[in-house]
Design a protein around this motif. Structure first.
Motif, PDB file in Angstrom:
ATOM      1  N   VAL A   1      -3.930  14.935   7.491  1.00  0.00           N
ATOM      2  CA  VAL A   1      -3.312  14.280   8.398  1.00  0.00           C
ATOM      3  C   VAL A   1      -1.717  13.906   7.518  1.00  0.00           C
ATOM      4  CG1 VAL A   1      -5.580  12.939   7.338  1.00  0.00           C
ATOM      5  CG2 VAL A   1      -4.689  12.675   5.780  1.00  0.00           C
ATOM      6  N   ARG A   2      -1.372  12.836   8.535  1.00  0.00           N
ATOM      7  CA  ARG A   2       0.443  12.608   8.419  1.00  0.00           C
ATOM      8  C   ARG A   2       0.278  11.738   7.874  1.00  0.00           C
ATOM      9  NH1 ARG A   2       3.740  16.165  10.355  1.00  0.00           N
ATOM     10  NH2 ARG A   2       2.438  15.685  12.544  1.00  0.00           N
ATOM     11  N   PRO A   3       1.688  11.121   6.409  1.00  0.00           N
ATOM     12  CA  PRO A   3       1.285  10.129   6.080  1.00  0.00           C
ATOM     13  C   PRO A   3       2.451   9.019   6.960  1.00  0.00           C
ATOM     14  CG  PRO A   3       2.066  13.013   4.444  1.00  0.00           C
ATOM     15  CD  PRO A   3       2.164  12.689   6.023  1.00  0.00           C
ATOM     16  N   HIS A   4       2.290   8.141   6.637  1.00  0.00           N
ATOM     17  CA  HIS A   4       2.598   7.005   7.375  1.00  0.00           C
ATOM     18  C   HIS A   4       3.718   6.377   6.249  1.00  0.00           C
ATOM     19  CE1 HIS A   4       0.051   8.325  10.352  1.00  0.00           C
ATOM     20  NE2 HIS A   4       0.564   7.531  11.527  1.00  0.00           N
ATOM     21  N   ASP A   5       4.873   6.021   6.741  1.00  0.00           N
ATOM     22  CA  ASP A   5       5.829   5.421   5.017  1.00  0.00           C
ATOM     23  C   ASP A   5       6.277   3.719   5.651  1.00  0.00           C
ATOM     24  OD1 ASP A   5       7.061   4.887   3.374  1.00  0.00           O
ATOM     25  OD2 ASP A   5       8.869   5.689   3.624  1.00  0.00           O
ATOM     26  N   VAL A   6       5.073   2.972   5.103  1.00  0.00           N
ATOM     27  CA  VAL A   6       5.149   1.945   6.382  1.00  0.00           C
ATOM     28  C   VAL A   6       5.670   0.730   5.521  1.00  0.00           C
ATOM     29  CG1 VAL A   6       3.394  -0.326   6.144  1.00  0.00           C
ATOM     30  CG2 VAL A   6       3.019   2.194   6.782  1.00  0.00           C
ATOM     31  N   THR A   7       6.027  -0.009   6.217  1.00  0.00           N
ATOM     32  CA  THR A   7       7.461  -1.213   5.401  1.00  0.00           C
ATOM     33  C   THR A   7       6.440  -2.739   6.612  1.00  0.00           C
ATOM     34  OG1 THR A   7       9.196  -0.499   5.062  1.00  0.00           O
ATOM     35  CG2 THR A   7       8.941  -2.243   5.302  1.00  0.00           C
ATOM     36  N   ILE A   8       6.148  -3.406   5.146  1.00  0.00           N
ATOM     37  CA  ILE A   8       5.514  -4.790   5.944  1.00  0.00           C
ATOM     38  C   ILE A   8       7.269  -6.077   6.541  1.00  0.00           C
ATOM     39  CG2 ILE A   8       4.516  -6.804   5.965  1.00  0.00           C
ATOM     40  CD1 ILE A   8       2.527  -5.147   4.537  1.00  0.00           C
ATOM     41  N   VAL A   9       6.660  -6.202   7.754  1.00  0.00           N
ATOM     42  CA  VAL A   9       8.233  -7.329   7.889  1.00  0.00           C
ATOM     43  C   VAL A   9       7.852  -9.062   8.204  1.00  0.00           C
ATOM     44  CG1 VAL A   9      10.075  -7.744   9.457  1.00  0.00           C
ATOM     45  CG2 VAL A   9       9.817  -5.098   8.758  1.00  0.00           C
ATOM     46  N   THR A  10       8.334  -9.933   7.626  1.00  0.00           N
ATOM     47  CA  THR A  10       7.498 -11.189   7.784  1.00  0.00           C
ATOM     48  C   THR A  10       8.915 -11.430   7.403  1.00  0.00           C
ATOM     49  OG1 THR A  10       5.129 -12.226   7.515  1.00  0.00           O
ATOM     50  CG2 THR A  10       6.639 -11.141   5.640  1.00  0.00           C
ATOM     51  N   GLU A  11       7.922 -13.577   7.529  1.00  0.00           N
ATOM     52  CA  GLU A  11       9.828 -14.213   6.976  1.00  0.00           C
ATOM     53  C   GLU A  11       9.239 -14.115   5.613  1.00  0.00           C
ATOM     54  OE1 GLU A  11      10.015 -16.825   8.307  1.00  0.00           O
ATOM     55  OE2 GLU A  11       8.663 -16.944  10.137  1.00  0.00           O
ATOM     56  N   PRO A  12      10.772 -14.474   5.618  1.00  0.00           N
ATOM     57  CA  PRO A  12      11.272 -14.203   3.653  1.00  0.00           C
ATOM     58  C   PRO A  12      10.650 -14.741   3.078  1.00  0.00           C
ATOM     59  CG  PRO A  12      12.853 -14.786   5.273  1.00  0.00           C
ATOM     60  CD  PRO A  12      11.652 -14.936   6.743  1.00  0.00           C
ATOM     61  N   GLY A  13      10.287 -14.977   1.426  1.00  0.00           N
ATOM     62  CA  GLY A  13       9.255 -14.763   0.544  1.00  0.00           C
ATOM     63  C   GLY A  13       7.705 -15.720   0.865  1.00  0.00           C
ATOM     64  N   ALA A  14       7.232 -14.691   1.377  1.00  0.00           N
ATOM     65  CA  ALA A  14       5.963 -14.965   2.237  1.00  0.00           C
ATOM     66  C   ALA A  14       5.176 -14.092   0.821  1.00  0.00           C
ATOM     67  CB  ALA A  14       5.708 -14.427   3.188  1.00  0.00           C
TER      68      ALA A  14
END
Length: 209
Positions: free
Chosen positions: A130-143
């Motif tokens: 299985v392939r690693p997915h290097d994940v980043t969450i993008v949302t509101e600053p300070g959430a």
């Protein structure tokens, strides 16, 4: 547009899948055998055996829960099933034909570099990975984001670097204080990338009416 392009690739590779499955046999230890077993895991919805027989990088989060989610999703989604099986079959042909590129069918410089589940050769042995997915969450600053039962706070750019995850379904919850109100959201994302393995999970809050 990206999804449509991938579907076209899957349709072209379908011919390779039929050739490999029918013409090359399924001898134990061959790449074709590994692909045939994965096909069986999907058909039988056997996430447990898929998890136990598949390799994953040590620094990648991936559990039997995600493995079950993958085979169940592919069992229920004919198009997605056809696409991943076509890619895997092209990879099987690559290995079972001695690693020689078939210029008539090769659509990538390295067909083994694509797919969330892929065929690889390690120490002379063919394995399914299985392939690693290097994940980043993008949302509101300070959430504040809850992911894998851990709380994270988004930085000034609204980003949280989660790290490497295997393909599968993941639940996420988030809250943010905005204009004197507490906004909440929750979602389930399905990580199953074919080419870009550094995906962003984008969390958007809807203001209360």
């Amino acid at each position: 547009m990206e999804k449509i392009r991938r579907k076209l690739v899957g349709m072209i590779l379908l011919g390779i899948m039929l050739f490999v499955m029918v013409g090359c046999g399924t001898e134990e230890g061959t790449a074709t055998n590994k692909v045939a077993k994965f096909r069986d895991y999907i058909e039988m919805q056997n996430g447990e055996e898929f998890f136990e027989t598949t390799e994953v990088d040590e620094d990648t989060y991936w559990t039997v829960k995600e493995a079950r989610g993958i085979v169940n999703k592919l069992k229920d989604n004919k198009d997605e099933n056809q696409e991943i099986m076509s890619v895997l079959s092209a990879q099987a042909q690559h290995y079972d034909a001695g690693g020689k590129q078939n210029k008539e069918y090769d659509l990538y410089d390295d067909v083994t570099a694509i797919g969330p589940v892929y065929v690889a050769e390690e120490d002379g042995e063919i394995v399914l990975r299985v392939r690693p997915h290097d994940v980043t969450i993008v949302t509101e600053p300070g959430a504040t984001v809850t992911f894998l039962e851990e709380e994270h706070e988004a930085d000034e750019n609204g980003e949280i670097e989660i790290g490497k995850l295997g393909p599968g379904h993941y639940e996420v919850e988030a809250t943010v204080e905005k204009d004197g109100e507490t906004l909440e959201m929750s979602d389930t994302v399905f990580l199953f990338e074919y080419e870009d393995f550094s995906p962003n999970i984008v969390l958007e809050f809807n203001d209360k009416e």
